[in-house]
Design a protein around this motif. Sequence first.
Motif, PDB file in Angstrom:
ATOM      1  N   LYS A 296       0.826  -1.215   0.000  1.00 22.78           N
ATOM      2  CA  LYS A 296       0.000   0.000   0.000  1.00 22.78           C
ATOM      3  C   LYS A 296       0.855   1.257   0.000  1.00 22.78           C
ATOM      4  N   ASN A 297       2.109   1.091   0.460  1.00 22.61           N
ATOM      5  CA  ASN A 297       3.001   2.244   0.515  1.00 22.61           C
ATOM      6  C   ASN A 297       3.276   2.860  -0.849  1.00 22.61           C
ATOM      7  N   ILE A 298       3.097   2.074  -1.920  1.00 18.95           N
ATOM      8  CA  ILE A 298       3.354   2.675  -3.237  1.00 18.95           C
ATOM      9  C   ILE A 298       2.153   3.509  -3.698  1.00 18.95           C
ATOM     10  N   GLY A 299       1.104   3.522  -2.900  1.00 13.31           N
ATOM     11  CA  GLY A 299      -0.054   4.350  -3.237  1.00 13.31           C
ATOM     12  C   GLY A 299      -0.965   3.671  -4.236  1.00 13.31           C
ATOM     13  N   SER A 300      -1.959   4.405  -4.688  1.00 10.23           N
ATOM     14  CA  SER A 300      -2.917   3.838  -5.641  1.00 10.23           C
ATOM     15  C   SER A 300      -2.251   3.667  -6.999  1.00 10.23           C
ATOM     16  N   VAL A 301      -2.412   2.490  -7.602  1.00 12.05           N
ATOM     17  CA  VAL A 301      -1.783   2.213  -8.897  1.00 12.05           C
ATOM     18  C   VAL A 301      -2.742   2.463 -10.058  1.00 12.05           C
ATOM     19  N   CYS A 302      -4.011   2.653  -9.744  1.00 21.07           N
ATOM     20  CA  CYS A 302      -4.986   2.956 -10.788  1.00 21.07           C
ATOM     21  C   CYS A 302      -6.159   3.679 -10.143  1.00 21.07           C
ATOM     22  N   SER A 303      -6.407   4.904 -10.576  1.00 24.46           N
ATOM     23  CA  SER A 303      -7.429   5.723  -9.933  1.00 24.46           C
ATOM     24  C   SER A 303      -8.319   6.370 -10.976  1.00 24.46           C
ATOM     25  N   GLY A 304      -9.442   6.871 -10.510  1.00 21.67           N
ATOM     26  CA  GLY A 304     -10.323   7.565 -11.436  1.00 21.67           C
ATOM     27  C   GLY A 304     -11.682   7.781 -10.854  1.00 21.67           C
TER      28      GLY A 304
END
Lengths: 440, 440
Positions: A296-304
Amino acid sequence: MESRRVEPRTLPGFMELLPNEQIEFNEIKEKIQKSYEKFGFLPLDTPVIESSEVLLAKAGGETERQIYRFSKGDSDLSLRFDLTVPLAKFVSANYGELSFPFRRYQIGKVYRGEKAQAGRFREFYQCDIDIIGDGSLSIMHDAELPNVIYETFKTLGFEDFTICINNRKILNGLFKSLGLSKNSTDILRIIDKIEKIGRDSVKKELQEINVEEQKIDKILEFIEISGTSDEKIEALKAFGITDETFMKGVEELEQVICSIRTHRMPEKNFTVDLSIARGLDYYTGTVYETFIENHKNIGSVCSGGRYENLAEYYTDKKLPGVGISIGLSRFFYQAKRENILKAKKNAVAKVLVVPMTNEEMEYSSEVAKKLRDQGINTEQFLEDKKLKAKFKYADKLNIPYIIVIGQEEAKNRTVTLKNMQTGEQETTDLSKLISKIKEV
Amino acid sequence: MESRRVEPRTLPGFMELLPNEQIEFNEIKEKIQKSYEKFGFLPLDTPVIESSEVLLAKAGGETERQIYRFSKGDSDLSLRFDLTVPLAKFVSANYGELSFPFRRYQIGKVYRGEKAQAGRFREFYQCDIDIIGDGSLSIMHDAELPNVIYETFKTLGFEDFTICINNRKILNGLFKSLGLSKNSTDILRIIDKIEKIGRDSVKKELQEINVEEQKIDKILEFIEISGTSDEKIEALKAFGITDETFMKGVEELEQVICSIRTHRMPEKNFTVDLSIARGLDYYTGTVYETFIENHKNIGSVCSGGRYENLAEYYTDKKLPGVGISIGLSRFFYQAKRENILKAKKNAVAKVLVVPMTNEEMEYSSEVAKKLRDQGINTEQFLEDKKLKAKFKYADKLNIPYIIVIGQEEAKNRTVTLKNMQTGEQETTDLSKLISKIKEV
């Protein structure tokens, strides 16, 4: 001469990969593209340079400061900073030529003059899809996009990821009913930190911006709603807020979750997450973020998410839409760092054909052609070097097979095939070669 | 609101295609890429923005005037105007990490602020391959590249094209032996026009720049050497010029032609053409241009050649190379105008799955998933519209098959499949559907 030399450097914040990593990057990019096409999205390729007046019609603040903006002749130009504004321009300009709902994907580089730091790029690939309606757009599309995200990340080899789904109307309605609409940006920023700083600190920060005690409790009660997606939706219905926007949001969220299930997505890969907000102005309904489990530390990998109106700055046509984006350069950088991409040897050529001397060049050209005609990527080694150097070359490039052609092979129309991984070596008929290579 | 509207325009000289043409463009781009990969070329993707100091180390004159150059903070930046300078930078900077000969392809956009006119673009795709040697590079590579050009244009569906091959040493040697090296740029420019303006006008123009009569005759005799490739090479040998550079050029040309034949390229697809020169400074040996028969007016569609030293501005390593480039945006524009691309209907989705009402949504999602799992691009129509509108949508997008799912189909787990081209329609079992669609 020496004095005129320039140091061949690449600018900081610009990704430039060595071939081995570039092959891997391209493979991911192609998989995303093929996945988008599998759902019938149409390609779009807009210019990197746009007129500043057009590109910045809506921008402002932080975004505008990051823009690469310059003059050429009389023109005030800017480099695109996302793929959404160019889409808005394109749809407005070509409205009459398009079929709606207009489903497009665009994979391309965008530019932001951010402070350069690890994992932040000034030039980076975005992989976007959007579905634009003409006047209206069925909420079924909001449920289709998580399915596209799911299929795309499965294609990339991931199993354990979660698509978090929320609806902005719920948050907006909550704030409205508490009379806090004006503070909503600050409040969202604060509650967004709850996992990092904890409940008490969030409470304190909300007090600091003068939110009343009773309202703070309601907000905390809201973001602490837990359970399965269905339980959360039930809790929202029983939450005691009758604001119209709030109710509409809950209804939409329920519809989306219900429709997602018709796509047969595994339950573990999606969930209602009431903390997802995504920038304030743009999204007006469903919103998505996607997290890789244990990373989760890499953040959202696909958003919208869903927006009310794509192109109000360009046209009076109402164009609602829903879209998602993968920030590919950042994802690739983080995924390499976290070591979550399947390790493997990357090569373009599957076979290196090596003539022992130039005498065998003609027959080795014939062999290379035969392989290529069968769709096998084949490099022919054309330098006059020692055999050992030729093998080293193949090894460094991870080419899995070498075909050595000496006098004997040329005479008998055979080849000696060496598997570079196992070290196995055998002499075989040209006719049997193709099937041998294809079967592996 | 109205007053804030901005006209959604795209800058002149920037290609922006509608989806139907974009599909076609991308198909060509991908075919070129796959063709390059078939020969084992490695991918490279350098930034669009470079430091001006680095990018313009070698530039000057016309090139420099066309550059998009600007400041951001303290940095003096420029957009790349070709893919060769970035390659030189990359190879110099990563010399120790690369295997030589280093074979790379790069397909990307480059920028030139040219006067906008039909068929001239300010942003355009180049599709380049280069082979870089470390210190030396076998002439075998000069013979391999025509084979790559041949396979690439065959893959694009062309049969009748000619790769014209020459060697710059021949021209340089000729001018040197005539004592005309200093005038060579002007002379080349003039003789380049012979097909357009005729022999007499060329002679007149050469007189005007004070070339002696006797030398003019020799030049004209040279460019009028005719016959087959072999006949031309024989004529060169007997031409009476003993200049070392000239002789070396003839020898190299003969070697290249001879080696090309070992690749089994049809004779009709390549020829010696002594008029091919290609810009003066850069190329030092073999040069190529490629013409589509009966469409020579569109100019060379793939050009390139051998150069002595790729990166003398960045490194003291001697890096000879040979490369070719397809100017894809221009090629596409011209090919559409000349109507030389195979006409066909372009679509991303092969099937549109249409539920009659939302009641059949779940089963239609299942059908769509089944098709996608079999690798078939499938769009699901999610708007609640009249059936006629749904068919019209499929038709406008050239989607070849529609699957209609009504109450009956959902109940019986069948589908009604309509071939949009023939109009044929049949109801079939879900299990038989895949093979039916795949067989077409």
